[in-house]
Design a protein around this motif. Structure first.
Motif, mmCIF file in Angstrom:
data_model
loop_
_atom_site.group_PDB
_atom_site.id
_atom_site.type_symbol
_atom_site.label_atom_id
_atom_site.label_comp_id
_atom_site.label_asym_id
_atom_site.label_seq_id
_atom_site.Cartn_x
_atom_site.Cartn_y
_atom_site.Cartn_z
ATOM 1 N N VAL A 148 0.852 -1.189 0.000
ATOM 2 C CA VAL A 148 0.000 0.000 0.000
ATOM 3 C C VAL A 148 0.889 1.240 0.000
ATOM 4 C CG1 VAL A 148 -1.804 1.251 1.217
ATOM 5 C CG2 VAL A 148 -1.754 -1.248 1.297
ATOM 6 N N SER A 149 0.633 2.158 -0.916
ATOM 7 C CA SER A 149 1.372 3.428 -0.942
ATOM 8 C C SER A 149 0.421 4.554 -1.311
ATOM 9 C CB SER A 149 2.528 3.365 -1.947
ATOM 10 O OG SER A 149 2.046 3.339 -3.280
ATOM 11 N N ALA A 150 0.787 5.764 -0.917
ATOM 12 C CA ALA A 150 -0.054 6.935 -1.186
ATOM 13 C C ALA A 150 -0.219 7.156 -2.691
ATOM 14 C CB ALA A 150 0.561 8.167 -0.534
ATOM 15 N N LYS A 151 0.844 6.923 -3.446
ATOM 16 C CA LYS A 151 0.794 7.113 -4.892
ATOM 17 C C LYS A 151 -0.205 6.154 -5.534
ATOM 18 C CE LYS A 151 3.818 7.183 -8.953
ATOM 19 N NZ LYS A 151 5.210 6.978 -9.441
ATOM 20 N N ARG A 152 -0.220 4.914 -5.080
ATOM 21 C CA ARG A 152 -1.146 3.933 -5.654
ATOM 22 C C ARG A 152 -2.578 4.193 -5.223
ATOM 23 N NH1 ARG A 152 2.668 -1.467 -4.601
ATOM 24 N NH2 ARG A 152 4.318 -0.872 -6.074
ATOM 25 N N GLU B 293 11.307 2.694 -4.032
ATOM 26 C CA GLU B 293 10.830 3.999 -3.567
ATOM 27 C C GLU B 293 11.207 4.226 -2.106
ATOM 28 O OE1 GLU B 293 6.670 4.638 -4.302
ATOM 29 O OE2 GLU B 293 6.712 3.473 -6.169
ATOM 30 N N VAL B 294 11.051 3.185 -1.293
ATOM 31 C CA VAL B 294 11.363 3.294 0.132
ATOM 32 C C VAL B 294 12.854 3.550 0.342
ATOM 33 C CG1 VAL B 294 11.397 2.046 2.330
ATOM 34 C CG2 VAL B 294 9.412 1.865 0.822
ATOM 35 N N ALA B 295 13.696 2.818 -0.405
ATOM 36 C CA ALA B 295 15.144 2.994 -0.266
ATOM 37 C C ALA B 295 15.551 4.418 -0.635
ATOM 38 C CB ALA B 295 15.881 1.981 -1.136
ATOM 39 N N GLU B 296 15.028 4.920 -1.729
ATOM 40 C CA GLU B 296 15.372 6.276 -2.164
ATOM 41 C C GLU B 296 14.841 7.318 -1.183
ATOM 42 O OE1 GLU B 296 15.757 5.667 -6.990
ATOM 43 O OE2 GLU B 296 13.823 6.276 -6.143
ATOM 44 N N LYS B 297 13.693 7.048 -0.587
ATOM 45 C CA LYS B 297 13.145 7.961 0.419
ATOM 46 C C LYS B 297 14.050 8.035 1.637
ATOM 47 C CE LYS B 297 9.439 6.769 2.673
ATOM 48 N NZ LYS B 297 8.040 6.403 2.975
ATOM 49 N N ASN B 298 14.784 6.943 1.910
ATOM 50 C CA ASN B 298 15.719 6.908 3.031
ATOM 51 C C ASN B 298 17.109 7.415 2.648
ATOM 52 O OD1 ASN B 298 14.718 5.359 5.687
ATOM 53 N ND2 ASN B 298 13.643 4.513 3.918
ATOM 54 N N THR C 293 15.858 -2.131 9.130
ATOM 55 C CA THR C 293 14.515 -2.103 8.552
ATOM 56 C C THR C 293 14.255 -0.699 8.017
ATOM 57 O OG1 THR C 293 13.670 -3.806 10.048
ATOM 58 C CG2 THR C 293 12.047 -2.355 9.018
ATOM 59 N N LEU C 294 14.038 -0.593 6.717
ATOM 60 C CA LEU C 294 13.842 0.720 6.108
ATOM 61 C C LEU C 294 12.442 1.259 6.351
ATOM 62 C CD1 LEU C 294 15.643 0.166 2.681
ATOM 63 C CD2 LEU C 294 16.594 0.970 4.845
ATOM 64 N N GLU C 295 11.451 0.349 6.379
ATOM 65 C CA GLU C 295 10.072 0.794 6.594
ATOM 66 C C GLU C 295 9.184 -0.432 6.782
ATOM 67 O OE1 GLU C 295 8.462 4.251 4.306
ATOM 68 O OE2 GLU C 295 7.024 2.781 3.555
ATOM 69 N N ASN C 296 8.167 -0.288 7.620
ATOM 70 C CA ASN C 296 7.152 -1.337 7.717
ATOM 71 C C ASN C 296 6.235 -1.254 6.506
ATOM 72 O OD1 ASN C 296 7.989 -2.474 10.174
ATOM 73 N ND2 ASN C 296 6.981 -0.854 11.321
ATOM 74 N N ASP C 297 5.719 -2.382 6.102
ATOM 75 C CA ASP C 297 5.010 -2.467 4.829
ATOM 76 C C ASP C 297 3.734 -3.290 4.993
ATOM 77 O OD1 ASP C 297 4.469 -2.333 2.136
ATOM 78 O OD2 ASP C 297 5.783 -3.996 1.603
ATOM 79 N N GLU C 298 2.598 -2.727 4.592
ATOM 80 C CA GLU C 298 1.324 -3.440 4.643
ATOM 81 C C GLU C 298 1.055 -4.128 3.305
ATOM 82 O OE1 GLU C 298 -1.487 -0.431 5.657
ATOM 83 O OE2 GLU C 298 -1.133 -0.633 7.816
ATOM 84 N N PHE D 189 -7.481 -0.502 -1.913
ATOM 85 C CA PHE D 189 -6.878 -1.665 -1.273
ATOM 86 C C PHE D 189 -7.821 -2.242 -0.225
ATOM 87 C CE2 PHE D 189 -3.230 0.675 -2.820
ATOM 88 C CZ PHE D 189 -2.395 -0.321 -3.309
ATOM 89 N N SER D 190 -7.723 -3.546 -0.050
ATOM 90 C CA SER D 190 -8.433 -4.199 1.047
ATOM 91 C C SER D 190 -7.689 -3.901 2.348
ATOM 92 C CB SER D 190 -8.470 -5.716 0.818
ATOM 93 O OG SER D 190 -7.159 -6.259 0.964
ATOM 94 N N ARG D 191 -8.218 -4.378 3.463
ATOM 95 C CA ARG D 191 -7.469 -4.260 4.706
ATOM 96 C C ARG D 191 -6.251 -5.181 4.626
ATOM 97 N NH1 ARG D 191 -9.644 -6.338 10.172
ATOM 98 N NH2 ARG D 191 -7.419 -6.083 10.531
ATOM 99 N N PRO D 192 -5.153 -4.833 5.276
ATOM 100 C CA PRO D 192 -3.933 -5.652 5.168
ATOM 101 C C PRO D 192 -4.132 -7.046 5.771
ATOM 102 C CG PRO D 192 -3.463 -3.485 6.108
ATOM 103 C CD PRO D 192 -4.954 -3.641 6.102
ATOM 104 N N PHE D 193 -3.490 -8.018 5.165
ATOM 105 C CA PHE D 193 -3.507 -9.371 5.728
ATOM 106 C C PHE D 193 -2.115 -9.794 6.184
ATOM 107 C CE2 PHE D 193 -2.671 -9.924 1.182
ATOM 108 C CZ PHE D 193 -1.611 -10.800 1.175
ATOM 109 N N TYR D 194 -1.106 -8.944 5.937
ATOM 110 C CA TYR D 194 0.264 -9.292 6.336
ATOM 111 C C TYR D 194 1.032 -8.005 6.623
ATOM 112 C CZ TYR D 194 4.649 -11.938 6.383
ATOM 113 O OH TYR D 194 5.822 -12.532 6.755
ATOM 114 N N LEU D 195 1.648 -7.931 7.797
ATOM 115 C CA LEU D 195 2.504 -6.798 8.144
ATOM 116 C C LEU D 195 3.936 -7.196 7.840
ATOM 117 C CD1 LEU D 195 2.972 -3.996 9.294
ATOM 118 C CD2 LEU D 195 3.082 -5.012 11.579
ATOM 119 N N SER D 196 4.470 -6.610 6.799
ATOM 120 C CA SER D 196 5.815 -6.942 6.364
ATOM 121 C C SER D 196 6.752 -5.779 6.680
ATOM 122 C CB SER D 196 5.815 -7.237 4.859
ATOM 123 O OG SER D 196 7.096 -7.630 4.425
ATOM 124 N N SER D 197 7.950 -5.842 6.139
ATOM 125 C CA SER D 197 8.912 -4.757 6.286
ATOM 126 C C SER D 197 9.825 -4.757 5.075
ATOM 127 C CB SER D 197 9.728 -4.917 7.573
ATOM 128 O OG SER D 197 10.471 -6.124 7.534
#
Length: 371
Positions: free
Chosen positions: A104-108, A266-271, A321-326, A114-122
């Motif tokens: 899930v991202s703001a751009k998308r 995108e996450v890596a470049e944001k960091n 961990t660069l960012e948590n990811d839904e 999106f549905s509700r998340p079913f997995y909290l990744s990173s």
């Protein structure tokens, strides 16, 4: 009158458009209109082996579809170009839902839902294991500090043997059965000290014994210095190696590889991490092996599964961990599917059936499935 007729036509147009949409929504998932399910092929979320689909996302979708009596058709997709997948879902009728490691991202969210998340990744980074090779150790051994200490050891050893020989070379070694055996010459003495396990010729003069005691003290100090210097250099080398890929600052300097179109990039470049874009994981691995990059940015469970599947024991996932990811299912804006998918995911999480499902594919990371 013309204005009235025009307004009525417009009202009728919107009315029939809405009715047609609702009719299609009711019909969606039937045999006449099976749901077009795009599947992003990245384990542990989805894979296709000889036409058989499996993975966390696939199994969850299968259960939701069974609960709702939906007919559907899987369409295999590549995650190499997520922008194209998002655009196809948003603007065409080729896809109704996309499953797999969909972040899930703001751009998308501007173009799809999106549905509700079913997995909290990173978002993590694949790196080399911090093990020093023989060349690294050789580099440490030829460092200036160690060379200076070794030279001091050699010179002090040579001085000790020379002085010992000067004081004792005319003496007969005590304790020998044959008293006529003379004290060995300097070359023989060096040979005996270097290669004989047990020294047969002990100092017999007072001066020789004093020199021997001083040599033992000096040698112990020098060997302690060598050990301390080597240990310190080894620790620093390991830290520098780990810092390059095991810290955000090191990654910002050295850079990483990333698969084009992935949210991870995108996450890596944001960091603030420079990213070398490649087409697939194999190309990224090659860059890492050649030390062109410090790591490979990737969704953590995808990275863990890849390393396990390919037996890459020389690689690991960095603690950074660069960012948590839904991870969610992607659907069209205002899709009638979303509410049913949310209900299905929620019911599975409520009865704790998601975690056992995840454990089948993820192992110890299974607790992260339950939000």
């Amino acid at each position: 009158m013309k204005l009235l007729n025009s307004s009525l036509r417009l009202i009728f147009y919107f009315f029939f458009t809405i009715m047609a949409t609702l009719s299609f929504a009711d019909d969606l998932g039937s045999k006449e209109h099976p749901i077009q399910v795009g599947v992003l092929m990245d384990m542990p979320f989805a894979q296709n082996i000889n036409g058989h689909y499996s993975g966390i996302a696939v199994d969850i979708w299968d259960r939701i579809a069974k609960l709702n009596h939906w007919e559907y058709r899987y369409i295999p997709l590549s995650s190499d170009n997520m922008e194209s997948v998002v655009n196809t879902l948003a603007n065409t009728n080729k896809l109704d839902v996309v499953i797999g490691p969909v972040s899930v991202s703001a751009k998308r969210l501007e173009v799809i839902d999106f549905s509700r998340p079913f997995y909290l990744s990173s978002i993590g980074v694949i790196i080399k294991k911090h093990e020093l090779g023989i060349f690294d150790i050789a580099k440490i051994l030829i460092s200036k500090n160690l060379l200076h200490i070794i030279v001091a050891l050699i010179l002090s050893f040579a001085g000790y043997l020379t002085l010992l020989w000067l004081f004792e070379h005319k003496k007969v070694k005590s304790g020998l059965n044959n008293s006529n055996i003379q004290y060995p010459n300097l070359t023989q003495r060096i040979w005996l000290h270097l290669f004989q396990k047990k020294v047969d010729y002990m100092p017999v003069t007072t001066q020789g014994r004093i020199i021997g005691i001083f040599w033992i003290i000096i040698a112990a100090a020098i060997f302690t210095a060598i050990n301390a210097n080597f240990t310190s250099a080894l620790t620093i080398a390991r830290y520098e190696n780990a810092h390059r890929s095991g810290s955000l600052e090191g990654l910002q300097i050295a850079g990483v590889a990333g698969i084009s179109g992935e949210f991870d990039v995108e996450v890596a470049e944001k960091n603030g991490i420079p990213v070398t874009r490649v087409g697939d994981m194999e190309a990224a691995i090659k860059l890492l092996e050649k030390d062109k990059v410090a790591g490979i940015v990737s969704d953590t469970p995808v990275a863990i599964h890849y390393l396990r599947q390919h037996n890459r024991n020389d690689l690991t996932v960095s603690p950074v961990t660069l960012e948590n990811d839904e991870i969610s299912f992607a659907v069209k804006m205002n899709s009638p599917l979303r509410h049913a998918i949310d209900l299905g995911i929620t019911s599975f999480q409520d009865d704790d059936s998601v975690v056992p499902l995840c454990r089948r594919y993820v192992g110890e990371q299974a607790n992260r499935c339950d939000l």
